[in-house]
Design a protein around this motif. Sequence first.
Motif, PDB file in Angstrom:
ATOM      1  N   ASP A 112      -2.162   4.439 -16.196  1.00 20.51           N
ATOM      2  CA  ASP A 112      -1.685   3.476 -15.186  1.00 20.51           C
ATOM      3  C   ASP A 112      -0.806   4.142 -14.122  1.00 20.51           C
ATOM      4  N   ARG A 113      -0.532   5.431 -14.302  1.00 24.00           N
ATOM      5  CA  ARG A 113       0.232   6.169 -13.275  1.00 24.00           C
ATOM      6  C   ARG A 113      -0.678   6.688 -12.173  1.00 24.00           C
ATOM      7  N   GLY A 140      14.017   6.490 -13.067  1.00 24.89           N
ATOM      8  CA  GLY A 140      12.572   6.465 -12.762  1.00 24.89           C
ATOM      9  C   GLY A 140      11.952   5.094 -12.978  1.00 24.89           C
ATOM     10  N   ALA A 141      10.655   5.102 -13.312  1.00 26.76           N
ATOM     11  CA  ALA A 141       9.901   3.885 -13.659  1.00 26.76           C
ATOM     12  C   ALA A 141       9.674   2.935 -12.483  1.00 26.76           C
ATOM     13  N   ASN A 142       9.779   3.466 -11.258  1.00 34.34           N
ATOM     14  CA  ASN A 142       9.409   2.608 -10.123  1.00 34.34           C
ATOM     15  C   ASN A 142       7.937   2.223 -10.226  1.00 34.34           C
ATOM     16  N   THR A 143       7.590   1.142  -9.560  1.00 33.44           N
ATOM     17  CA  THR A 143       6.173   0.830  -9.352  1.00 33.44           C
ATOM     18  C   THR A 143       5.913   0.958  -7.864  1.00 33.44           C
ATOM     19  N   GLU A 144       4.882   1.707  -7.511  1.00 28.11           N
ATOM     20  CA  GLU A 144       4.541   1.872  -6.100  1.00 28.11           C
ATOM     21  C   GLU A 144       3.327   1.018  -5.767  1.00 28.11           C
ATOM     22  N   PHE A 145       3.377   0.444  -4.569  1.00 21.42           N
ATOM     23  CA  PHE A 145       2.284  -0.384  -4.085  1.00 21.42           C
ATOM     24  C   PHE A 145       1.774   0.196  -2.770  1.00 21.42           C
ATOM     25  N   ALA A 146       0.463   0.092  -2.557  1.00 25.55           N
ATOM     26  CA  ALA A 146      -0.116   0.558  -1.293  1.00 25.55           C
ATOM     27  C   ALA A 146      -0.947  -0.578  -0.693  1.00 25.55           C
ATOM     28  N   TYR A 246       5.000   1.124  -0.555  1.00 25.66           N
ATOM     29  CA  TYR A 246       6.333   0.598  -0.890  1.00 25.66           C
ATOM     30  C   TYR A 246       6.616   0.987  -2.336  1.00 25.66           C
ATOM     31  N   SER A 247       7.803   1.536  -2.583  1.00 25.40           N
ATOM     32  CA  SER A 247       8.183   1.920  -3.940  1.00 25.40           C
ATOM     33  C   SER A 247       9.214   0.925  -4.455  1.00 25.40           C
TER      34      SER A 247
END
Length: 294
Positions: A112-113, A140-146, A246-247
């Motif tokens: 999932d990374r 850490g453990a951000n979720t990034e969206f594109a 966006y992170s």
Amino acid sequence: MSVSIRPLHPVFVGEVDGVDCRKALTREEVAAIDEGMSQYAVLVFRDQDITDPQQIAFTRHFGELENYNTPGHIRSRRDQRLGPGIADFSNLDKDGSIMSAEDRVWFFKLGDRLWHSDSSFRPIPAKYSLLSARALPSWGANTEFADMRAAYDALDDRTKAEVEELICEHSLIYSREAIGFTDLTQEEIAAFQPVRQRLVRTHPASGRKSLFLASHAGAIVGWTIPEARMFLRDLTEFATQREFVYSHAWRPHDLVMWDNRSTMHRARRFDRNEIRDVRRTTLGGDAPTVEQAV
Ligand SMILES: [Fe+2]
């Protein structure tokens, strides 16, 4: 209090005010959030200290929960920590202990990374996903969206024409293979048979076109595999440039809702010896993307 949304990023993502996710929403609130989703594609709700049943009830305001009998992950129901209707995206096993670094479930989670869209490997891919942060690691453990609409818009005309009618094949086998996890059972291989998805989708509410990419995409119908993989890799690299990304730095009790039809996302690293307890509800899509005319 009425629903208000302020942008968190120049091209997408909004933060919502005036919503208590524990309570039943009015029709106006549902409409305002849905409208926000078609505009922003990702919405952040802060300070939502919710239970699993509350998260499920909130999610169901926006459609039907995704419900597949075939596994989307390799944990059987009896091995799961949470009840039906909510998926466990933590690093905990069913007893609440941090799972082993050699656990196959952990290998699946590592996949999932890679950039993906939830359930693009299913015949009808997901509409919205909602992720609730119950416990977070210290780093850490951000979720990034594109934003795949912005990425599509930025393609040159020749590439736009080239992708317009392409059909890709998506499978969990491709994304797990990409991290070197190929130790799948015959049953898993049978369950993860590739499904076809359009590469260009049109959002039913906003009418905007987007690239429907994911690390699950491993083939393009009518193309050789190397040509397809290189093109998909190029497109993914283009679509996940900084300006489209966006992170999200999680705070406890954040609830983040995203539209899988118009965004990709990926998980980021954290210390696996710390607990990360995040839980996801998912809404099913309407129809196979291959039936959708662009
Ligand atoms: Fe995901």
